[in-house]
Design an enzyme around this catalytic site. Structure first.
Site, short mmCIF file in Angstrom:
data_model
loop_
_atom_site.label_atom_id
_atom_site.label_comp_id
_atom_site.label_asym_id
_atom_site.label_seq_id
_atom_site.Cartn_x
_atom_site.Cartn_y
_atom_site.Cartn_z
N ARG A 1 31.45 -0.48 12.66
CA ARG A 1 32.66 0.33 12.85
C ARG A 1 33.65 -0.51 13.65
O ARG A 1 33.54 -0.61 14.87
CB ARG A 1 32.30 1.61 13.61
CG ARG A 1 33.36 2.70 13.53
CD ARG A 1 33.11 3.78 14.58
NE ARG A 1 33.62 3.35 15.87
CZ ARG A 1 33.11 3.71 17.05
NH1 ARG A 1 32.06 4.49 17.10
NH2 ARG A 1 33.66 3.29 18.17
N HIS B 1 36.05 5.46 16.99
CA HIS B 1 35.24 6.48 16.32
C HIS B 1 36.15 7.46 15.61
O HIS B 1 36.05 7.67 14.41
CB HIS B 1 34.35 7.22 17.32
CG HIS B 1 33.75 8.45 16.72
ND1 HIS B 1 32.81 8.40 15.72
CD2 HIS B 1 34.00 9.76 16.93
CE1 HIS B 1 32.49 9.62 15.35
NE2 HIS B 1 33.21 10.47 16.06
N TYR C 1 33.23 2.08 26.38
CA TYR C 1 31.79 1.93 26.23
C TYR C 1 31.33 0.68 25.45
O TYR C 1 30.14 0.43 25.37
CB TYR C 1 31.18 3.17 25.57
CG TYR C 1 31.81 3.56 24.25
CD1 TYR C 1 31.47 2.89 23.08
CD2 TYR C 1 32.76 4.58 24.16
CE1 TYR C 1 32.04 3.22 21.86
CE2 TYR C 1 33.35 4.92 22.95
CZ TYR C 1 32.99 4.24 21.81
OH TYR C 1 33.56 4.56 20.61
C1 LIG Z 1 25.69 18.33 14.50
C2 LIG Z 1 26.79 17.56 15.11
N1 LIG Z 1 26.66 17.10 16.37
C3 LIG Z 1 27.66 16.40 16.94
C4 LIG Z 1 28.82 16.15 16.28
C5 LIG Z 1 29.95 15.37 16.94
N2 LIG Z 1 30.07 14.04 16.32
C6 LIG Z 1 30.97 13.78 15.37
S1 LIG Z 1 30.83 12.23 14.74
C7 LIG Z 1 29.51 11.89 15.76
C8 LIG Z 1 28.85 10.54 15.65
C9 LIG Z 1 28.31 10.29 14.29
O1 LIG Z 1 27.74 9.02 14.22
P1 LIG Z 1 27.18 8.43 12.85
O2 LIG Z 1 26.29 9.42 12.20
O3 LIG Z 1 26.60 7.11 13.16
O4 LIG Z 1 28.45 8.27 11.92
P2 LIG Z 1 29.75 7.38 12.19
O5 LIG Z 1 30.70 8.24 12.97
O6 LIG Z 1 29.32 6.16 12.91
O7 LIG Z 1 30.28 7.09 10.83
C10 LIG Z 1 29.25 12.97 16.58
C11 LIG Z 1 28.21 12.99 17.62
C12 LIG Z 1 28.93 16.67 14.97
N3 LIG Z 1 30.04 16.50 14.24
N4 LIG Z 1 27.91 17.36 14.42
#
Ligand SMILES: Cc1ncc(C[n+]2csc(CCOP(=O)(O)OP(=O)(O)O)c2C)c(N)n1
Ligand SMILES: Cc1ncc(C[n+]2csc(CCOP(=O)(O)OP(=O)(O)O)c2C)c(N)n1
Ligand SMILES: [Mg+2]
Ligand SMILES: [Mg+2]
Lengths: 327, 385, 327, 385
Positions: free
Chosen positions: B281, B285, B294
């Site tokens: 990434r 985010h 971080y």
């Molecule tokens: C069940 C849930 N918990 C927390 C969140 C908040 N949240 C949104 S994106 C994210 C991180 C996701 O990381 P990843 O699965 O690695 O996908 P990326 O964003 O890196 O594409 C979080 C914790 C959410 N959307 N849904």
């Protein structure tokens, strides 16, 4: 008409739906060869095969989540969750997808599915096997919540639920499963979802209940009429959500008094919603506070004490007499 | 192709299912096997001929254009967000090869279930860009997939869309057609139990679904080292019996090669596949996030040299398919296309507060009609139409 | 007294609790180096280390489930779930363990834990980021549910929640997080859980609300007093469950009229429970139907339309005037 | 010892956590490794000396007695259930070696989190049998673990107790003592996403927990072939980085050997272990179940020759530690012990309806007091005390 238990009546409704429509399928734990732990799906596996009567892995979230996908794809899954206490494992899929996908996609995808699950106490089961948490679903926009009280309306309502274009939570009162038999017509029958039934008309007090509690309610009614000369109007809710507020308010506008009976916990329970509706729709006719006779706000007790937790006919009679005496 | 095949391959429904069949325990150690790491085009532009999916020239150029368009859309979104025209969104800078590669092999009948970071793939699947603009600026009309596009709406709750995607594939298997489903999610999503359940359901049912995990190193501020305790995620697939592979997610040809094999398996009834795409990434985010809190630039910067678009451009140049000027032209055309979409978006962007009750149920129950009327009279009072 | 936002006030309460008691620890997604996506845990990671401020894997069920175990072991986990919409992922652990383990073991094990999570709309977020489903928890026996409305009471209630021997769901109104500053005393302060606050005494009508809706409620109150001469009694619920029915009934017994405002959905919402309690405790004093001004029974709308879904001061004024006009 | 060790072994907290550290993708195939199958005492009484945990004579006899007691309790429960004195319960006939083996190595300070089929292990842990009788006949007093026994109450909701068990171990790691946690569940439970989450949390935190899956071939009527699509479950542990092993669950010495290594690893800070114990559910799922509906006796019968008690008795006979008569004596003493417990149970079994409000909260809120009073007056009216 053949006499059937609720289990047999439900089995009939499933069989009819599956033979009439190829896109109906059944999913759940032990619904196949075993016919479900309560035998509601008995014989269907042999008749319709493993792909339409699917024994799933032991994961409720997985069951509901994949059923949602099947519904999007145009199938009509009828899911069995073994006990309603275990729907908690699938809460996220129910709240986030089953209840909302139709809205999220502005109706682009269908979300025809039924979640069948036995609820309630009275069968001397261990913890988590006696829950009545219909409030969770009634409070969740996008779902319909249906609870039959006897074999005949169970069959008719399940048929209607499978026909319904929207997702339905179908709570089956397990205490009634084999408790009595009733005439169930051979020809297919449905009952409208969203409509409550005035079981008996009366002018003194409106007694409202549903599901397994309809049995003590009926019993109490007989006694109140015969022994106490109180002319009870008895209403079987049948659909919990969307609630048939009109029927309820009309009745209380006539009687002025009301007692509501359910197993579910009291705080934010179905009775509180009924009271709020009557407050809105029949306030000026109320002659006494509406009485809630419900499960308490404690976990369903272990089975040596469950009989004292559940309202019985005696408690209902007492509540009605109290409410009649109020001035 | 090197996607590993699980030793046990009998279909789940080929015989009477049993519990513990063997009453003598098999005392041989279990060999869990190997997972291949796949890269077709390396960082230096060298190609692994044996694995090359063999796209023809126009296909190669189309793939390139699609990646460039993804990046153009992404950067335009960022500008619009900074100017207040767009809500919070999740950029996919640096993940363009995953975006395009994972859906490249899909037909119109196949299904795709995107995550919130998948708009590159969504554009490729046929979502008009103006609809994506609508979506990310808070209009309900941006959510439903367009007619003719068999996609799920994008998923916000991490992991919550994976089981439904498996369900679609289970439906397909029952209907006996040759379609398949691709579902996309991140490294963080792999921690959700529902995703493990999805792997198991897919494998037990032999459903034609391909799980694509874009392992981009981070879940918001949570690095993979705190997310899981192995060196890879691909082994999660194997644990449930899935054919699994680890791909260089910044290599568009590797992505396409993996997806070609995975979709073929799905269509041929060989069941589900798990693809771990290793990527990074590069950006925030979401636009609400500040990665400097971080993560070290010392970690991110080296990844710039692995840019999937630059790598592929170099390859096309080497093949004489694209000049420096040609690449520049593709980029400016992509920008223009995005700006046109923005114009269309601006014309259609209109909040429709009167419609918020309209789509919850197929047939709105009468009690909800009462609430709608109450709501509409509130709007009347406020002079909102 | 220093002026603080709610985020800063919550951070202060956490810091105080952690420095006073080694067994308090924080768990959640991005609560460490990042200080939480709303920065409520900012700086604590540096101060107390990774083992006491733990960045967890992305699994809400895992977070709550392991926190339950830590509580059994005698620690006091304060869990952050990033948005209340994602608590659905942990519904099973909340309902089956967090709420019940103390009861199941007849008090053999402690179950001191706090689940903090931002709830409610108004910040232009995507779907699932604006939920107000406090009903789910209020209907679940074994939990306490607390919702502050401003920086000062947020700090005092969070301190009390961490002190509380029983599990607490602590809903933080994210629309208030940085909306305004308030004097927050330097010395530690708590507020009793289970007690509502009469913010202003009045004799014409009882206005009840909580959380983020307290802001429009106050605004409406000012206007109603100044412009319409209606003498409002305003109550901030603060604790949703166990509900302080006494304070509510006492107020309505005095005013005879009542309007309840919340974001959460209407059916089986908190307002329905309040109505049921007033029906039971102050029926004879009621001069008009109690008015529910709540979220509708539809999913929280996408953000271009959320402002019309949420009650505002104008809607409250209208509801109050309607209720005053009823006869 | 043959429990596999994962390649990557650095503690999660040993360095600054990173996302995708390597910006060059490692192109070596991932070798997932092997999982050992462990058996110490085979069906013919032969012993694998290299793996023998080396219990002394009195320990061997104690292990035997414990297994026999488990079976005696089980069969008494069945009789009592058939006579209406007991509620529905889940027999553990044939799983006695798992029962005793998994807790044999635990100290009083260690914790055990049982499933509903674990009463053999519970007795071994120090639960008085009368308390288990209470539990299974619906008295609340049967649920809390006795003082001095660090056990969780038994778990009814499949898989729901696994995460809390990990939480206890996470607490232990933070307190830096040398204790550990054993948590027990079935093959069906492995399908619950929460169990996968538990594996991941345990490994990421390096928590001293041992997961024991009693793979008994069935989950009610669902055979393992419909539950998952691999030949073993042990690989699930490896997928999350756990040291994992597959043990003959009908071999008490194998169980003890595996648990000895697993508990040592936990105590030494080497993190969690997953033990798949291969066994067979010889009896009903529960007393409400009828296995003839869904499983062939042709499958179950051969398992009778693998009975863990008979196998171990034969070994003890071979070692001259136990005669036929001796074995008979152990059995009748166990029966007598169970009957004594039944007497104690009958004396104390008393429903306490007046107490159902007493333990929900540490301090009962006043609103709940009101409900309690309402309830108590109902009891008064009904003449219940
Ligand atoms: C069940 C849930 N918990 C927390 C969140 C908040 N949240 C949104 S994106 C994210 C991180 C996701 O990381 P990843 O699965 O690695 O996908 P990326 O964003 O890196 O594409 C979080 C914790 C959410 N959307 N849904
Ligand atoms: C979440 C949940 N779903 C369903 C059930 C009903 N149920 C009780 S035992 C059981 C089968 C469990 O199988 P397994 O995990 O293999 O353990 P075993 O009974 O074989 O020891 C099921 C489905 C339950 N108790 N909890
Ligand atoms: Mg990621
Ligand atoms: Mg099993």
């Amino acid at each position: 008409m053949p006499q059937k238990t609720m289990v047999e009546a439900l089995n009939l409704a499933l069989d009819e739906a599956m033979s009439a429509d190829e896109s109906v399928l059944i999913m759940g734990q032990d619904v196949g060869v075993n016919g479900g732990v309560f035998r509601v799906t008995k014989g269907l596996h042999e008749q319709y095969g493993r792909d339409r009567v699917m024994d799933t892995p032991l994961a409720e979230c997985g069951i509901i989540g994949t059923a949602v996908g099947m519904a999007v794809y145009g199938l009509k899954p009828v899911v069995e969750i073994q006990f309603s206490g275990f729907t908690m494992q699938a809460f996220d899929q129910i709240e986030q997808n089953m209840a909302r996908l139709h809205n999220r996609t502005m109706g682009r995808f269908p979300m025809r599915m039924v979640l069948r699950t036995p609820y309630g106490g009275g069968i001397r089961a261990v913890e988590h096997h006696s829950e009545s948490r219909e409030t969770y679903w009634a409070h969740t926009p996008g779902l319909k919540v249906v609870i039959p009280s006897g074999p005949r309306n169970a069959r008719a309502l399940l048929a209607a639920a499978i026909d319904d274009p929207d997702p339905v939570i179908f709570y089956e009162p397990k205490a009634v499963y084999r408790a009595f038999r009733e005439d169930v017509p051979e020809e297919r029958e449905t009952l409208p979802i969203g409509t409550s039934q005035v079981v008996r008309e009366g002018k003194d007090l409106t007694l409202i209940s549903y599901g397994a509690m309809m049995r003590p309610a009926r019993e109490a009614m007989e006694d109140l009429i015969d022994e106490h000369g109180i002319d009870i109007e008895l209403i079987d809710l049948l659909t919990i959500s969307p609630m048939d507020g009109e029927t309820l308010c009309k009745s209380v506008a006539k009687t002025g008094r009301c007692v509501i009976v359910h197993e579910g916990h009291r705080t934010c329970g179905i009775a509180s919603e009924i009271i709020a509706r009557i407050n809105e729709g029949a306030f000026e006719y109320l002659e006494a506070p509406i009485k809630r006779l419900t499960g308490y706000d404690i976990p369903f007790p272990y089975f040596q004490t469950e009989q004292y937790f559940l309202p019985d006919a005696d408690d209902i009679i007492e509540s009605v007499r109290e409410t009649m005496a109020w001035e | 192709m090197t996607i590993i095949t699980r030793p046990r391959d009998e279909a789940a429904d080929s015989e009477v299912p049993t519990g513990q069949a063997a009453h003598h325990m098999d005392m041989n150690p279990i060999d869990l096997g190997r997972i291949e790491a796949l890269q077709v085009l390396d960082e230096h532009g060298n190609i692994n001929q044996a694995r090359d999916p063999g796209l023809n020239d126009s296909e190669l150029l189309a793939v390139h254009r699609a990646m460039v368009l993804t990046r153009a859309f992404d950067s335009r979104m960022l500008t619009m967000q900074r100017q207040g025209e767009m809500g919070t969104f999740a950029p996919n800078l640096g993940q363009e090869a995953c975006m395009i590669g994972q859906v490249w092999e899909l037909t119109k009948q196949d299904w795709f279930s995107p995550s919130y970071r998948s708009f590159g793939a969504q554009i490729q699947r046929g979502w008009p860009m103006e609809r994506l603009f609508l979506l990310w600026s808070g209009y309900h009309q941006g959510f439903p997939p367009p007619e003719g596009v068999n996609d799920m709406p994008f998923s916000i709750v991490i992991g919550s869309h994976v089981l439904p995607a498996v369900g679609i594939a289970m439906g397909m298997r029952r209907r006996d057609d040759n379609d398949c489903v691709v579902v996309n999610f991140g490294d963080g999503a792999m921690s959700q139990g529902a995703v493990s359940e999805a792997f198991n359901f897919a494998m037990v049912d032999r459903a034609p679904v391909i799980f694509v995990c874009e392992n981009n190193g981070w879940a918001i501020s949570t690095p993979t080292k705190l997310q899981y305790a192995t060196d890879h995620l691909a082994g999660r697939g194997v644990a449930f019996g899935l054919s699994s592979i680890r791909v260089d997610g910044n290599d568009i040809l590797g992505m396409i090669a993996a997806m070609r094999e995975a979709t073929r398996r799905a269509r041929d009834g060989e069941g589900p596949t798990f693809v771990e795409a290793v990527t990074y990434r590069m950006s925030l985010h979401t636009t609400a996030d500040d990665p400097t809190v971080y993560r070290d630039s010392a970690e991110s910067e080296p990844w710039e040299s692995r840019c999937p678009i630059i790598r592929f451009q170099r390859y096309l140049e080497g093949r004489g398919l694209l000049s420096k000027d040609g690449a520049e032209k593709v980029r400016s055309e992509a920008d223009a296309e995005v700006l046109e979409a923005r114009e269309r978006f601006r014309k259609i962007a209109k909040a429709r507060p009167r419609e918020v009750f309209d789509h919850l149920y197929k047939v709105t129950p009468s009690e909800l009609e009462d609430q709608r009327n109450e709501y509409l009279s509130r709007l009347d009072r406020k002079g909102v139409d």
